[in-house]
Design an enzyme around this catalytic site. Structure first.
Site, PDB file in Angstrom:
ATOM      1  N   LYS A 139       0.616   0.016  14.989  1.00  0.00           N
ATOM      2  CA  LYS A 139       2.005  -0.109  15.461  1.00  0.00           C
ATOM      3  C   LYS A 139       2.294  -1.341  16.318  1.00  0.00           C
ATOM      4  CE  LYS A 139       3.832   3.388  13.544  1.00  0.00           C
ATOM      5  NZ  LYS A 139       3.647   2.822  12.212  1.00  0.00           N
TER       6      LYS A 139
ATOM      7  N   PRO B 193      -4.877   0.615  18.392  1.00  0.00           N
ATOM      8  CA  PRO B 193      -4.509   0.134  17.058  1.00  0.00           C
ATOM      9  C   PRO B 193      -4.580   1.171  15.936  1.00  0.00           C
ATOM     10  CG  PRO B 193      -6.645  -0.756  17.738  1.00  0.00           C
ATOM     11  CD  PRO B 193      -6.096  -0.024  18.903  1.00  0.00           C
TER      12      PRO B 193
ATOM     13  N   TYR C  55      -9.452   5.995   6.708  1.00  0.00           N
ATOM     14  CA  TYR C  55      -9.690   6.406   8.087  1.00  0.00           C
ATOM     15  C   TYR C  55     -10.750   7.505   8.051  1.00  0.00           C
ATOM     16  CZ  TYR C  55      -5.450   4.072   9.825  1.00  0.00           C
ATOM     17  OH  TYR C  55      -4.506   3.149  10.191  1.00  0.00           O
TER      18      TYR C  55
ATOM     19  N   TYR D 248       3.761   6.542   9.972  1.00  0.00           N
ATOM     20  CA  TYR D 248       2.923   5.409   9.579  1.00  0.00           C
ATOM     21  C   TYR D 248       3.768   4.317   8.908  1.00  0.00           C
ATOM     22  CZ  TYR D 248      -1.484   3.114   8.628  1.00  0.00           C
ATOM     23  OH  TYR D 248      -2.527   2.220   8.644  1.00  0.00           O
TER      24      TYR D 248
ATOM     25  N   HIS E 135       0.850  -1.194   0.000  1.00  0.00           N
ATOM     26  CA  HIS E 135       0.000   0.000   0.000  1.00  0.00           C
ATOM     27  C   HIS E 135       0.884   1.242   0.000  1.00  0.00           C
ATOM     28  CE1 HIS E 135      -4.069  -1.669   1.578  1.00  0.00           C
ATOM     29  NE2 HIS E 135      -3.556  -2.415   0.625  1.00  0.00           N
TER      30      HIS E 135
HETATM   31  C1  LIG Z   1      -8.068  -8.048  19.212  1.00  0.00           C
HETATM   32  C2  LIG Z   1      -6.792  -7.345  18.815  1.00  0.00           C
HETATM   33  C3  LIG Z   1      -6.730  -6.630  17.616  1.00  0.00           C
HETATM   34  C4  LIG Z   1      -5.556  -5.984  17.246  1.00  0.00           C
HETATM   35  N1  LIG Z   1      -5.517  -5.279  16.079  1.00  0.00           N
HETATM   36  C5  LIG Z   1      -4.372  -4.653  15.725  1.00  0.00           C
HETATM   37  C6  LIG Z   1      -4.273  -3.907  14.529  1.00  0.00           C
HETATM   38  O1  LIG Z   1      -5.234  -3.793  13.779  1.00  0.00           O
HETATM   39  N2  LIG Z   1      -3.087  -3.332  14.234  1.00  0.00           N
HETATM   40  C7  LIG Z   1      -1.983  -3.445  15.049  1.00  0.00           C
HETATM   41  O2  LIG Z   1      -0.901  -2.947  14.748  1.00  0.00           O
HETATM   42  N3  LIG Z   1      -2.029  -4.137  16.173  1.00  0.00           N
HETATM   43  C8  LIG Z   1      -3.200  -4.742  16.530  1.00  0.00           C
HETATM   44  N4  LIG Z   1      -3.248  -5.441  17.671  1.00  0.00           N
HETATM   45  C9  LIG Z   1      -2.014  -5.555  18.438  1.00  0.00           C
HETATM   46  C10 LIG Z   1      -1.109  -6.635  17.880  1.00  0.00           C
HETATM   47  O3  LIG Z   1      -1.860  -7.731  17.447  1.00  0.00           O
HETATM   48  C11 LIG Z   1      -0.124  -6.994  18.967  1.00  0.00           C
HETATM   49  O4  LIG Z   1       0.648  -5.843  19.231  1.00  0.00           O
HETATM   50  C12 LIG Z   1       0.782  -8.173  18.619  1.00  0.00           C
HETATM   51  O5  LIG Z   1       0.035  -9.358  18.644  1.00  0.00           O
HETATM   52  C13 LIG Z   1       1.954  -8.270  19.606  1.00  0.00           C
HETATM   53  O6  LIG Z   1       2.594  -9.492  19.456  1.00  0.00           O
HETATM   54  P1  LIG Z   1       3.165 -10.273  20.727  1.00  0.00           P
HETATM   55  O7  LIG Z   1       3.836 -11.468  20.170  1.00  0.00           O
HETATM   56  O8  LIG Z   1       3.919  -9.335  21.574  1.00  0.00           O
HETATM   57  O9  LIG Z   1       1.903 -10.664  21.585  1.00  0.00           O
HETATM   58  P2  LIG Z   1       0.710 -11.691  21.275  1.00  0.00           P
HETATM   59  O10 LIG Z   1       0.414 -11.712  19.819  1.00  0.00           O
HETATM   60  O11 LIG Z   1      -0.379 -11.367  22.215  1.00  0.00           O
HETATM   61  O12 LIG Z   1       1.333 -13.101  21.629  1.00  0.00           O
HETATM   62  C14 LIG Z   1       1.463 -13.552  22.953  1.00  0.00           C
HETATM   63  C15 LIG Z   1       1.349 -15.048  22.961  1.00  0.00           C
HETATM   64  O13 LIG Z   1       1.554 -15.532  24.280  1.00  0.00           O
HETATM   65  C16 LIG Z   1       0.576 -16.495  24.572  1.00  0.00           C
HETATM   66  N5  LIG Z   1       0.417 -16.549  26.028  1.00  0.00           N
HETATM   67  C17 LIG Z   1      -0.308 -15.749  26.838  1.00  0.00           C
HETATM   68  N6  LIG Z   1      -0.167 -16.100  28.108  1.00  0.00           N
HETATM   69  C18 LIG Z   1       0.674 -17.155  28.124  1.00  0.00           C
HETATM   70  C19 LIG Z   1       1.215 -17.955  29.159  1.00  0.00           C
HETATM   71  N7  LIG Z   1       0.888 -17.763  30.436  1.00  0.00           N
HETATM   72  N8  LIG Z   1       2.043 -18.946  28.836  1.00  0.00           N
HETATM   73  C20 LIG Z   1       2.378 -19.167  27.533  1.00  0.00           C
HETATM   74  N9  LIG Z   1       1.895 -18.441  26.504  1.00  0.00           N
HETATM   75  C21 LIG Z   1       1.063 -17.441  26.805  1.00  0.00           C
HETATM   76  C22 LIG Z   1      -0.650 -16.031  23.834  1.00  0.00           C
HETATM   77  O14 LIG Z   1      -1.582 -17.088  23.611  1.00  0.00           O
HETATM   78  C23 LIG Z   1      -0.034 -15.532  22.537  1.00  0.00           C
HETATM   79  O15 LIG Z   1       0.085 -16.546  21.566  1.00  0.00           O
HETATM   80  C24 LIG Z   1      -4.416  -6.068  18.081  1.00  0.00           C
HETATM   81  C25 LIG Z   1      -4.483  -6.780  19.278  1.00  0.00           C
HETATM   82  C26 LIG Z   1      -5.651  -7.394  19.662  1.00  0.00           C
HETATM   83  C27 LIG Z   1      -5.702  -8.132  20.988  1.00  0.00           C
END
Ligand SMILES: Cc1cc2nc3c(=O)[nH]c(=O)nc-3n(C[C@H](O)[C@H](O)[C@H](O)COP(=O)(O)OP(=O)(O)OC[C@H]3O[C@@H](n4cnc5c(N)ncnc54)[C@H](O)[C@@H]3O)c2cc1C
Length: 392
Positions: free
Chosen positions: A297, A293, A203, A385, A74
């Site tokens: 980021k 969101p 947006y 962005y 994009h």
């Molecule tokens: C509903 C939703 C929509 C989103 N939409 C956007 C968006 O449109 N744009 C954007 O930029 N960001 C968005 N985000 C944020 C983005 O998805 C996160 O910033 C991203 O997933 C971060 O990655 P992570 O690996 O740090 O955490 P996560 O993806 O949360 O991964 C953490 C992992 O740890 C696991 N876990 C949790 N507790 C335990 C435990 N006790 N033991 C072992 N494993 C565990 C979880 O199951 C998960 O698989 C959204 C978040 C959510 C919740």
């Protein structure tokens, strides 16, 4: 059962999986423990916007082949308000940079496949995960797998277990400082089998509330509506969602409606825990910080964190030096705060705040007007962005 591993990684989200793979490429093995099943994490629909820097990291570690085939490049976004439409041209404003739209769940699928093909160990469906002896040189992670107690004996624990994980909670009270803002609204997000009204994200700042359109593929759209913070999906039958999307996003033409495949409400908050380290536990991604969101980021700062952490861990195992590990939190937080600022600013500019009076509404309109009429202001939005360079 006891398993020895140099690095124990809690969480198989994008942060944990990518960290495991980056370490593997440095010759350092790890074990990833995940509370959910493989199927669950591979189908969890969340973020979808990859900054140039994230694309570059995935490229460098050989995880980008399908993304280049199926992801959508994009080159801009559209801002809609007061019946006006304005395009922010990313390459033109940032010296050629752009973003790639590719679902987070697809990134997760690619990383899991890559890790398993390289002999990596990911233990799904782990229960009762807990971390111990974090201030010693021999921390441990304990969990149950199929009823059996397993202990990972390691030298480093990476807390990549998201906002609701156990790692941040295991740090003694008083060590961390928390900075938080909870917004007075949520996003109702849908995934719909509906062709896009536009190839680029739209947006919309509307008097009924914010709305966002994004395309996940030529046949699948992801759309969001600003709703009350305690809203429930049962109050939003499909017809109501489409009616509201048409009001807020429509500019005369009706959106192409299609079956809604998924529906969910996400609260909006800014949150940062400082520092992102305690002893030999290093927090990365959502475990340490959350952004609303609006600025797309969350996934990108998680990737930036683990890139810094993988280099620091590699230095530690290569030479015993802890210089980069000690600087980890400070290095990441600089970029995290910039992403927090941008996400807060986009959120404030585009949403209806229940407490706003006429003065604040007019300031908001004036801000939007400035962004679309000043090249410097448009360039600032575009630069943030597409993503600030990973090393700033
Ligand atoms: C509903 C939703 C929509 C989103 N939409 C956007 C968006 O449109 N744009 C954007 O930029 N960001 C968005 N985000 C944020 C983005 O998805 C996160 O910033 C991203 O997933 C971060 O990655 P992570 O690996 O740090 O955490 P996560 O993806 O949360 O991964 C953490 C992992 O740890 C696991 N876990 C949790 N507790 C335990 C435990 N006790 N033991 C072992 N494993 C565990 C979880 O199951 C998960 O698989 C959204 C978040 C959510 C919740």
């Amino acid at each position: 059962m006891r398993i020895d591993t140099p690095v124990a990684i809690v969480g198989a989200g994008p942060a944990g999986l990518l960290l495991s793979h980056l370490l593997h490429l440095e010759g350092i093995e790890s074990v990833v423990i995940e509370i959910r099943s493989r199927d669950y994490v591979e189908h969890r629909v969340r973020a979808g916007v990859l900054e140039q820097g994230t694309v570059d990291v995935l490229d460098e570690c050989g995880a980008a082949e399908r993304m280049h085939r199926e992801g959508l490049v994009h080159r801009g976004i559209e801002l809609r308000f007061d019946g006006r439409r304005h395009r922010i041209d990313f390459p033109g404003l940032t010296g050629g940079r752009s973003i790639v739209v590719y679902g987070q769940q697809e990134v997760v699928k690619d990383l899991i496949r890559l890790r398993l093909a390289a002999g990596g160990r990911i233990l799904f469906e782990a229960d009762d995960v807990s971390v111990h002896d974090l201030e010693s040189s021999a921390p441990r992670v304990r969990f149950l797998k199929g009823g059996e107690e397993i202990e990972l004996a390691c030298r480093i624990v990476a807390g990549c277990d998201g906002f609701h994980g156990v790692c941040r909670e295991a740090i003694p009270a008083g060590v961390l400082s928390f900075y938080e803002r909870v917004y007075p609204f949520a996003w109702l997000g849908i995934l719909a089998q509906a062709p896009p009204p536009s190839e680029e994200l739209i947006y919309a700042c509307h008097e009924r509330g914010f709305a966002l359109y994004s395309m996940r593929s030529p046949a699948i759209s992801r759309l969001y509506l600003q709703v009350a913070p305690d809203e429930e999906t049962v109050n939003w039958p499909d017809a109501r969602i489409w009616r509201e999307l048409n009001r807020r996003l429509g500019d005369g033409a009706r959106l192409d409606e299609g079956p809604i495949l998924e529906k969910g409400v996400t609260g909006m908050r800014s949150f940062i825990a400082e520092p992102m380290q305690f002893g030999k536990l290093f927090l990365a991604g959502d475990a340490a910080h959350i952004v609303p969101p609006t600025g797309a980021k969350g996934l990108n700062i998680a990737v930036a964190d683990v890139r810094v952490l993988s280099r620091a861990i590699a230095e530690y195992f290569a030479s015993g030096t802890e210089t980069l590990l000690k600087a980890y939190s400070q290095t990441c937080l600089k970029r995290v705060w910039r992403a927090e600022r941008f996400s807060w600013w986009m959120t404030a500019m585009l949403h209806r705040f229940p407490e706003h009076d006429g003065f604040q509404h007019r300031l908001q309109r004036s801000e939007l007007d400035y962004v679309v009429s000043s090249r410097a202001a448009s360039a600032s939005l575009a630069e943030n962005y597409v993503g600030l360079p990973f090393d700033t």
